[in-house]
Scaffold this motif. Structure first.
Motif, PDB file in Angstrom:
ATOM      1  N   PHE A  78      -1.843   6.126   6.350  1.00 11.98           N
ATOM      2  CA  PHE A  78      -1.246   4.741   6.866  1.00 11.98           C
ATOM      3  C   PHE A  78      -0.773   4.839   8.065  1.00 11.98           C
ATOM      4  O   PHE A  78      -0.473   3.777   8.954  1.00 11.98           O
ATOM      5  N   ALA A  79      -0.244   5.982   8.870  1.00 13.46           N
ATOM      6  CA  ALA A  79       0.225   6.304  10.123  1.00 13.46           C
ATOM      7  C   ALA A  79       0.230   7.856  10.398  1.00 13.46           C
ATOM      8  O   ALA A  79       0.116   8.543   9.448  1.00 13.46           O
ATOM      9  N   TYR A 125       2.023  10.358  13.290  1.00 11.88           N
ATOM     10  CA  TYR A 125       3.090  10.200  14.628  1.00 11.88           C
ATOM     11  C   TYR A 125       3.610  11.669  14.667  1.00 11.88           C
ATOM     12  O   TYR A 125       3.514  12.469  14.051  1.00 11.88           O
ATOM     13  N   THR A 146      -1.078   1.421  11.165  1.00 11.80           N
ATOM     14  CA  THR A 146      -1.858   1.657  12.455  1.00 11.80           C
ATOM     15  C   THR A 146      -2.985   0.539  12.364  1.00 11.80           C
ATOM     16  O   THR A 146      -3.265   0.528  11.016  1.00 11.80           O
ATOM     17  N   ASP A 175       1.411   9.920   7.325  1.00 14.02           N
ATOM     18  CA  ASP A 175       1.944   9.254   6.048  1.00 14.02           C
ATOM     19  C   ASP A 175       0.563   8.897   5.344  1.00 14.02           C
ATOM     20  O   ASP A 175      -0.157   8.141   5.563  1.00 14.02           O
ATOM     21  N   SER A 235      12.290   6.205  -0.032  1.00  9.32           N
ATOM     22  CA  SER A 235      11.168   6.208  -1.094  1.00  9.32           C
ATOM     23  C   SER A 235      11.478   5.497  -2.146  1.00  9.32           C
ATOM     24  O   SER A 235      10.328   4.885  -2.764  1.00  9.32           O
ATOM     25  N   LEU A 253       6.726   7.444  -8.029  1.00  8.42           N
ATOM     26  CA  LEU A 253       6.786   7.776  -6.712  1.00  8.42           C
ATOM     27  C   LEU A 253       6.255   6.734  -5.976  1.00  8.42           C
ATOM     28  O   LEU A 253       5.259   6.174  -6.287  1.00  8.42           O
ATOM     29  N   PRO A 254       6.442   6.618  -4.488  1.00  9.11           N
ATOM     30  CA  PRO A 254       5.718   5.678  -3.801  1.00  9.11           C
ATOM     31  C   PRO A 254       4.410   6.283  -3.413  1.00  9.11           C
ATOM     32  O   PRO A 254       4.168   7.273  -3.741  1.00  9.11           O
ATOM     33  N   CYS A 255       3.633   5.411  -3.038  1.00  5.66           N
ATOM     34  CA  CYS A 255       1.944   5.686  -2.790  1.00  5.66           C
ATOM     35  C   CYS A 255       2.178   6.624  -1.454  1.00  5.66           C
ATOM     36  O   CYS A 255       1.254   7.524  -1.421  1.00  5.66           O
ATOM     37  N   VAL A 256       3.133   6.322  -0.637  1.00  5.78           N
ATOM     38  CA  VAL A 256       3.089   7.187   0.763  1.00  5.78           C
ATOM     39  C   VAL A 256       3.789   8.522   0.482  1.00  5.78           C
ATOM     40  O   VAL A 256       4.704   8.725  -0.390  1.00  5.78           O
ATOM     41  N   GLU A 290       0.793  -1.081   0.151  1.00  9.06           N
ATOM     42  CA  GLU A 290      -0.052   0.013  -0.092  1.00  9.06           C
ATOM     43  C   GLU A 290       0.793   1.323   0.120  1.00  9.06           C
ATOM     44  O   GLU A 290       0.408   2.485  -0.746  1.00  9.06           O
ATOM     45  N   ARG A 291       2.179   1.337   0.400  1.00  2.00           N
ATOM     46  CA  ARG A 291       2.975   2.186   0.516  1.00  2.00           C
ATOM     47  C   ARG A 291       3.583   2.411  -0.711  1.00  2.00           C
ATOM     48  O   ARG A 291       4.196   3.524  -1.231  1.00  2.00           O
ATOM     49  N   LYS A 292       4.129   1.059  -1.421  1.00  4.80           N
ATOM     50  CA  LYS A 292       4.852   1.051  -2.552  1.00  4.80           C
ATOM     51  C   LYS A 292       6.195   2.073  -2.154  1.00  4.80           C
ATOM     52  O   LYS A 292       6.822   2.457  -3.316  1.00  4.80           O
ATOM     53  N   SER A 293       6.769   2.131  -1.031  1.00  6.98           N
ATOM     54  CA  SER A 293       7.837   2.610  -0.614  1.00  6.98           C
ATOM     55  C   SER A 293       8.907   1.227  -0.596  1.00  6.98           C
ATOM     56  O   SER A 293       8.431   0.439  -0.866  1.00  6.98           O
ATOM     57  N   LYS A 310       4.457   1.083  13.726  1.00  7.67           N
ATOM     58  CA  LYS A 310       4.990   2.440  13.510  1.00  7.67           C
ATOM     59  C   LYS A 310       4.382   2.521  12.050  1.00  7.67           C
ATOM     60  O   LYS A 310       4.120   3.774  11.842  1.00  7.67           O
ATOM     61  N   TRP A 311       4.594   1.898  11.336  1.00  8.15           N
ATOM     62  CA  TRP A 311       4.370   1.864   9.767  1.00  8.15           C
ATOM     63  C   TRP A 311       2.942   1.469   9.333  1.00  8.15           C
ATOM     64  O   TRP A 311       2.365   1.805   8.303  1.00  8.15           O
ATOM     65  N   LYS A 358       4.814  11.627   3.143  1.00  9.89           N
ATOM     66  CA  LYS A 358       5.050  12.213   4.506  1.00  9.89           C
ATOM     67  C   LYS A 358       4.187  13.596   4.317  1.00  9.89           C
ATOM     68  O   LYS A 358       4.714  14.617   3.685  1.00  9.89           O
TER      69      LYS A 358
END
Lengths: 447, 447
Positions: free
Chosen positions: B376-377, B379, A446, B388, A341, B345-348, A281-284, A443-444, B350
């Motif tokens: 996603f998070a 913090y 929730t 995120d 990234s 780029l990543p989907c996430v 889902e993050r694709k990082s 942390k990444w 910051k």
């Protein structure tokens, strides 16, 4: 039942629990004094300090701090020798014990289900004349004891609130609030509720000075001047992050008091499926550096892990990677986890040279790159020569495999890493099975 | 034969070529004056200006600038009306002609194989009293003519050197050196060789002021004060890039004189194979925005293309993409090409919020993102709240498909782009077949 009452019902020791503690304390103090006398060491009057002495300990904690004060004229060698001699005598009746080290050695023992620190110190006349860092503690003890009577319960609530929200504990792993600091806050504001309410207005630079005697500038986010020493900041160990987190949770609580802040549900470890979800889902890109944790105490380990995390980030950024997040964790293994990234960069790297009119530099840049096999292109941009060259490390894993050992990370960690480490990428992180590590990964993602 | 001699042998017009030119000039001047008289317009004495008038034209160029000066008291309307009236009479004998526009209209015609500009102007008494920008030209003409006698060949060499290295031409496409500027440099330094040698020491802020009468600060990299107007910088149109390139090629020539700088081999268009190689060896991402070139003159087109290139770069950077290089090209189609570190780029993303202690901002940030499905998070980092969140445009193509029309790029280009455009990625760029575009791509792949 309102939230505070409920919290108190869970953390306040019962009369029985208190009685058991007092009995053990009495027994230990007598033993220490008698042993000293028996060994021919004159004038020792051992004392209980810390939360047990002040009635600010929460139910279930069984920590006792017994201090053994020696006359000021004692040498450091004598203090260590005789202090440990006495303590070791008591330890004969303990379930187990070990020597530990702060500024000087002391004995930690498991004694009738209590975790006892038996600490030799110098009986100095005032806190600004201390000969060893631990000499301060008896002064702290006196200061708090005189002022905390009747509001001990407020300390219990605040301590549990801090434990539940992860900001309690001044050791280097947590960098949060110490017990003494917690008590000073209650003394300053009068109650748990008032501490929370006032903390909502804190910002970096907040100063609390009960005695109005602070004599030094401090750069930490929160300054609580030690009532027993005008030069010292009791909150020096509190990190900017824990400071901010405390403000955050106080504001949450003020808006909506909730028992969950005191007793949060335990975090559920990420399943393999959730790790894969987190990545997709993050694709990082995730990179985990895994190595055997060296056998050192937390106060040595965590600062080195923090240093390692920072210098691994710096290494990756130096080579063009974009670091999004990172964290460190230790169990059997130690793991530094980095979210990038992307763990792959293009093979091309723009290498900016000198301005066209700086001929001396220009000529050496030209002779190196113009028409070179290593340069895809050579051109002028904004007045500077630029060579599009081959990137040395397009893959983060390759960079870490080659260069991790050059990172500055403290003595023991450097040794541990030199013995071997693994760099895992993305889904391979599922190979790391320790539950607490899987919790750390929350942390990444929730719940 | 040394390099300069060889260059001159190729660019100096032969006596025959000169004679042909002079005949046509004579014919045109007589026709203009006679036509004016015939139409009842009094006192017109047309004159030849520009390189043809000064003997600084290179063989093969057939550009003639004929100026028709009107008395100062003439109105602008009369000037345009009668100026064009005369010019149109001459154009009856031309192969073709068209009206063109600078500050006021003039006629361009193809006349006996010459490209003739016939320009009405005001006969002002000095260059600081001009009524229209073109009025300056006769003064430039006089200034150069008086000083260039005997060193015309030096101008020819310098012009060819500038043409060969791509810095000749002050129009907005090239932003290089004008003919007048080239002549002033020869007047200043005396010879081609001395211009080259001195230019090696140029740096931004270099000022050349032949009359020592400059009266205004200029911010352009090179300042050549107009000998006929103390306020004007003759090098105002020279871009920083062309300035730097000229220094670069002068230094190359000084180190090793080479005929190739004057007459470079034509660049070979990239083949499909070379395009694929360029992509695979760089492993970056290429994006080309292709649309129909609007029917406008170069001096309108190129500034708008430059503006478009800059604002497309800014758009991509605003959404997190890293731009490595870019360029614009126009043939039948107009194309802006961008090289990105990665087109994905990543989907996430910051999303950094306010500091924890700025409660008003903090609360709205919290209510938007804490526990939100889109985050996603959530913090705290360095005292700030961070969420995120999902990136809106992880793909550059998608961003350009959706948002290109919001880019500022001038009136005609905005209209052209609104009619439709295509975004090609990487190997799809092979679909673009125009040879000159393939030459433009050499920027990324040196032979």
């Amino acid at each position: 039942m309102n939230v505070e009452t409920e919290v108190l019902s869970r953390v306040k020791p019962s009369p029985d629990e208190k009685k058991r503690l007092l009995l053990v304390v009495e027994e230990l103090l007598q033993k220490v004094d008698a042993t000293a006398a028996r060994l021919g060491i004159q004038g020792i009057r051992s004392k209980l300090v810390g939360s047990a002495a002040r009635g600010t300990w929460t139910s279930g904690t069984h920590d006792l701090d017994i201090f053994i004060p020696f006359p000021v004229h004692t040498t450091r060698d004598e203090l260590e020798k005789y202090g440990l001699l006495i303590a070791r005598e008591i330890a004969k009746d303990a379930d187990s014990f070990e020597e530990r080290y702060a500024e000087h050695p002391y004995l930690n023992m498991q004694y009738k289900r209590f975790d006892v620190d038996m600490v030799p110190c110098f009986a100095v006349d005032c806190a600004s004349n201390i000969k060893s860092a631990v000499d301060r503690t008896p002064f702290h003890n006196e200061f708090v004891k005189e002022r905390i009577r009747g509001i001990e319960d407020e300390v219990l609530k605040l301590k549990q609130f801090m434990k539940g929200t992860g900001v309690y504990g001044s050791e280097l792993r947590t960098q949060g609030f110490s017990g003494y600091l917690t008590e000073l806050l209650i003394i300053r504001y009068g109650s748990f509720k008032e501490v929370v309410s006032n903390a909502c207005d804190w910002r970096p630079g907040t100063v609390i000075d009960l005695q109005e005697h602070g004599s030094v500038e401090h750069k930490e986010p929160l300054v609580v001047v030690d009532p027993t020493d005008p030069k010292r900041n009791v909150a020096a160990a509190l990190s900017a992050n824990r400071f901010a987190r405390f403000i955050d949770v106080c504001c949450s609580y003020k808006e909506k008091p909730s028992i969950d802040l005191f007793f949060p549900a335990p975090e559920r470890p990420l399943t393999d499926m959730e790790i894969l979800e987190m990545i997709s889902e993050r694709k990082s890109s995730f990179v985990a550096i895994v190595f055997r944790k060296p056998d050192i105490v937390d106060d040595v380990l965590y600062p080195q892990l923090d240093k390692m995390e920072a210098s691994v980030r710096a290494l990756l950024e130096q080579y063009g990677f974009i670091v999004l997040n990172s964290g460190r964790w230790a169990g059997k293994e130690a793991i530094v986890t980095i979210e990038l990234s992307s763990a792959r960069l293009p093979c091309v790297k723009k290498h900016r040279g000198p301005p066209v009119w700086e001929r001396k530099h220009a000529e050496s840049f030209i002779s190196k790159y113009r028409g070179s096999e290593d340069a895809f292109a050579f051109y002028i941009e904004d007045g500077n020569y630029v060579a599009d060259i081959k990137r040395k490390f397009p893959a983060a894993k390759h960079l870490l495999d080659e260069r991790l050992v050059t990172c500055s990370m403290g003595k023991q960690l450097t040794e541990a890493v030199k013995k071997g480490y693994t760099v895992l990428e993305n889904e391979d992180i599922c190979n790391l099975k320790e539950e607490d590590f899987r919790r750390f990964l929350r942390k990444w993602k929730t719940e």
